[in-house]
Structure formats: C-alpha cells, structure tokens
Motif scaffolding. Sequence first.
Motif, PDB file in Angstrom:
ATOM      1  N   TYR A  65       0.818  -1.214   0.000  1.00 37.40           N
ATOM      2  CA  TYR A  65       0.000   0.000   0.000  1.00 37.40           C
ATOM      3  C   TYR A  65       0.851   1.264   0.000  1.00 37.40           C
ATOM      4  CZ  TYR A  65      -3.992  -2.976   1.024  1.00 37.40           C
ATOM      5  OH  TYR A  65      -4.958  -3.928   0.971  1.00 37.40           O
ATOM      6  N   GLY A  66       1.993   1.200   0.665  1.00 32.39           N
ATOM      7  CA  GLY A  66       2.874   2.361   0.657  1.00 32.39           C
ATOM      8  C   GLY A  66       2.638   3.349   1.778  1.00 32.39           C
ATOM      9  N   ARG A 125     -10.959  -0.595   0.654  1.00 32.21           N
ATOM     10  CA  ARG A 125     -10.393  -0.200   1.943  1.00 32.21           C
ATOM     11  C   ARG A 125     -10.781  -1.221   3.005  1.00 32.21           C
ATOM     12  NH1 ARG A 125      -9.583   5.373   2.114  1.00 32.21           N
ATOM     13  NH2 ARG A 125      -8.732   5.064   4.200  1.00 32.21           N
ATOM     14  N   ARG A 126      -9.838  -1.614   3.803  1.00 30.39           N
ATOM     15  CA  ARG A 126     -10.058  -2.651   4.803  1.00 30.39           C
ATOM     16  C   ARG A 126     -10.934  -2.150   5.951  1.00 30.39           C
ATOM     17  NH1 ARG A 126      -4.736  -4.553   7.095  1.00 30.39           N
ATOM     18  NH2 ARG A 126      -6.000  -6.221   7.999  1.00 30.39           N
ATOM     19  N   LYS A 127     -11.920  -2.960   6.313  1.00 28.12           N
ATOM     20  CA  LYS A 127     -12.779  -2.654   7.446  1.00 28.12           C
ATOM     21  C   LYS A 127     -12.903  -3.853   8.381  1.00 28.12           C
ATOM     22  CE  LYS A 127     -17.356  -0.857   8.628  1.00 28.12           C
ATOM     23  NZ  LYS A 127     -18.778  -0.772   8.220  1.00 28.12           N
ATOM     24  N   TRP A 163     -14.351  -9.974  11.920  1.00 24.75           N
ATOM     25  CA  TRP A 163     -14.480  -8.863  12.867  1.00 24.75           C
ATOM     26  C   TRP A 163     -14.670  -7.572  12.076  1.00 24.75           C
ATOM     27  CZ3 TRP A 163      -9.720  -6.108  15.302  1.00 24.75           C
ATOM     28  CH2 TRP A 163     -10.153  -5.024  16.069  1.00 24.75           C
ATOM     29  N   ASP A 164     -15.875  -7.026  12.127  1.00 24.41           N
ATOM     30  CA  ASP A 164     -16.182  -5.724  11.538  1.00 24.41           C
ATOM     31  C   ASP A 164     -15.734  -4.665  12.530  1.00 24.41           C
ATOM     32  OD1 ASP A 164     -17.222  -3.365  10.575  1.00 24.41           O
ATOM     33  OD2 ASP A 164     -19.253  -4.129  10.285  1.00 24.41           O
ATOM     34  N   LYS A 165     -14.654  -3.951  12.191  1.00 27.64           N
ATOM     35  CA  LYS A 165     -14.025  -3.004  13.117  1.00 27.64           C
ATOM     36  C   LYS A 165     -14.731  -1.652  13.180  1.00 27.64           C
ATOM     37  CE  LYS A 165      -9.453  -3.196  12.552  1.00 27.64           C
ATOM     38  NZ  LYS A 165      -8.138  -3.308  11.855  1.00 27.64           N
ATOM     39  N   GLU A 166     -15.767  -1.474  12.332  1.00 28.29           N
ATOM     40  CA  GLU A 166     -16.498  -0.204  12.281  1.00 28.29           C
ATOM     41  C   GLU A 166     -15.547   0.970  12.047  1.00 28.29           C
ATOM     42  OE1 GLU A 166     -19.112   0.249  15.599  1.00 28.29           O
ATOM     43  OE2 GLU A 166     -19.888  -1.789  15.463  1.00 28.29           O
ATOM     44  N   ARG A 167     -14.524   0.710  11.244  1.00 28.00           N
ATOM     45  CA  ARG A 167     -13.499   1.733  10.987  1.00 28.00           C
ATOM     46  C   ARG A 167     -12.843   1.416   9.653  1.00 28.00           C
ATOM     47  NH1 ARG A 167      -7.880   1.637  11.987  1.00 28.00           N
ATOM     48  NH2 ARG A 167      -6.923   3.666  12.428  1.00 28.00           N
ATOM     49  N   ILE A 168     -12.756   2.397   8.779  1.00 21.66           N
ATOM     50  CA  ILE A 168     -12.140   2.195   7.477  1.00 21.66           C
ATOM     51  C   ILE A 168     -10.628   2.284   7.616  1.00 21.66           C
ATOM     52  CG2 ILE A 168     -11.875   3.106   5.143  1.00 21.66           C
ATOM     53  CD1 ILE A 168     -14.545   1.809   5.559  1.00 21.66           C
ATOM     54  N   GLY A 169      -9.926   1.266   7.089  1.00 21.03           N
ATOM     55  CA  GLY A 169      -8.471   1.242   7.150  1.00 21.03           C
ATOM     56  C   GLY A 169      -7.850   1.465   5.786  1.00 21.03           C
ATOM     57  N   MET A 170      -6.638   0.915   5.616  1.00 22.78           N
ATOM     58  CA  MET A 170      -5.880   1.146   4.395  1.00 22.78           C
ATOM     59  C   MET A 170      -6.381   0.237   3.275  1.00 22.78           C
ATOM     60  SD  MET A 170      -2.317  -0.717   5.428  1.00 22.78           S
ATOM     61  CE  MET A 170      -2.256  -2.488   5.717  1.00 22.78           C
ATOM     62  N   SER A 193       3.050   5.891   8.019  1.00 17.80           N
ATOM     63  CA  SER A 193       2.136   6.801   8.703  1.00 17.80           C
ATOM     64  C   SER A 193       1.207   6.022   9.610  1.00 17.80           C
ATOM     65  CB  SER A 193       1.355   7.628   7.676  1.00 17.80           C
ATOM     66  OG  SER A 193       0.714   6.769   6.734  1.00 17.80           O
ATOM     67  N   ARG A 194       0.041   5.606   9.082  1.00 19.05           N
ATOM     68  CA  ARG A 194      -0.955   4.947   9.929  1.00 19.05           C
ATOM     69  C   ARG A 194      -0.495   3.588  10.440  1.00 19.05           C
ATOM     70  NH1 ARG A 194      -5.877   5.204   5.962  1.00 19.05           N
ATOM     71  NH2 ARG A 194      -4.143   5.069   4.512  1.00 19.05           N
ATOM     72  N   GLN A 195       0.391   2.893   9.703  1.00 18.97           N
ATOM     73  CA  GLN A 195       0.825   1.551  10.085  1.00 18.97           C
ATOM     74  C   GLN A 195       2.295   1.532  10.499  1.00 18.97           C
ATOM     75  OE1 GLN A 195      -1.043  -1.256  10.328  1.00 18.97           O
ATOM     76  NE2 GLN A 195      -2.836  -0.028   9.892  1.00 18.97           N
TER      77      GLN A 195
END
Length: 238
Positions: free
Chosen positions: A62-63, A142-144, A130-137, A67-69
């Motif tokens: 993803y590149g 986008r991973r959720k 597991w639905d994390k209720e949060r949009i990721g990378m 930052s986030r990871q």
Amino acid sequence: MSVYSHARGIGDLPSVSEKKSIPFDRKIKMDGLKFLGRLVDNSVPAAFFDPQYRGVMDKLKYGNEGSRQQLRAQMKQMPEETIFDFVSEIARVLCPSGHLFLWIDKFHLCEGTSSWFDGTPMKTVDLITWDKERIGMGYRSRRKAEYLLVAQKKPVRAKGVWTNHSIPDVYQEKFQRDMSFAHPKPIGLQAKLIDAVTNSGDVVIDPAAGSFSVLAAAQQTGRKFLGCDIALGEFEWS
C-alpha cells in the motif's frame, strides 16, 4: 437429536505447566515458543494466536506503512516456518477437542493457511469476521475487517464443547486504538469465544500476546490466563 448443547463436558485436565510454574494473569516477557515448550501436553482448552506477519502490506504494498501503520511496519515479521512451529506447539498443548483462534488478514484468507496445519491434529471448523467499524488502508478496496480462523483439535465436535450458539460470524465491535500496540484485537469478541469453549477457572493461553487483550478477556470471564510477548511483556521470565 439436537447437535447443540449449553453445557460443556471435557473432563479434568492436567496441570498446565511443569517444573517452575509460569505465573497466571501476568504480562510475561518471553519468547513464545520457549513459553509453549514449558506447557504440558493436552492441558488447555483454548488458545489465541496472532502471528506477526504483514501479508497485506508486504504483498500488496500500500505504501502507507510510515504513517498509519508505522508501528506494525517496524515489527519483525514471522516467517511461515515459525508460524507452523507455533501452530504445532499449540496443537500439542491443546486438550482433545480444544480450540485455536487464529487471527489472519485478507491476504492469508485468500491464499490459504492449510500448510500451517500440515501434520497436526487440527482442523479448521469456522471463520469469524471482525467488523471493526473503521475504514483502514487499501490500494483498491479499503479494509474494514479482520478475520479469526477457528480450528479444533481432533476429535472435532461442537456438542458438549461449544456452548454459546448466538455468536454471529460477522461480529461488530468498534476498533479501540492503542498507541502502544500496532493492531489490538477486540476484547468483547474474544471474551464471548472464551466463554463458549471453556469453563470457569479454565486456562486460556496466548503465546504472542501483543496488547494482552486476551488477558483482559479472560479476566472478564473468570478464566485464568497464561501468555507472553517477546517485546511488550512487562514481567521477565526465564
């Protein structure tokens, strides 16, 4: 005859550790394979394992690891051989019909994990999203979600072993950010699973405990916890 049961009957289990006993309910700093080597065969009903791999980041690139990871990108990745060694040792320690809850990512969900179980008495029996209720990378979508593979040591059976039949296979629990750890796991879901496959006072293990969310889940359900992390443990043990 119903295949369901709300009572769990596994029978008496041997003491978990031999020689110098490992203390319960502590955040132990220790190599996970060394920790497992201290445990007795067929002694625990449930284990959690979150291998440190970066299948998504390393394969799909993803590149945005800086930052986030950033925390996760800096962690040493487990090679496939090491993951197999962990799974083999967990299989040895689990009691007959005991469960392993194995966290996997999207890459391993698509590519498969069957090689991790080769030659072991383990069989995949379920998968929980597991639905994390949060949009990721994500480079495309986008991973959720993250995925929890459920494996059982033979003999494979649900009746008399798994007692909570109301857990959905898509479980919503809000992601709780933990700045001290890169990828914390949902305490609520893990507590429900522990309650489903163990009795009060039973021992639950996690040989790569990370944020020690399984410790918190075990405490919520009145179970004993044994686990360690090579980097984030607080109590040195040898």
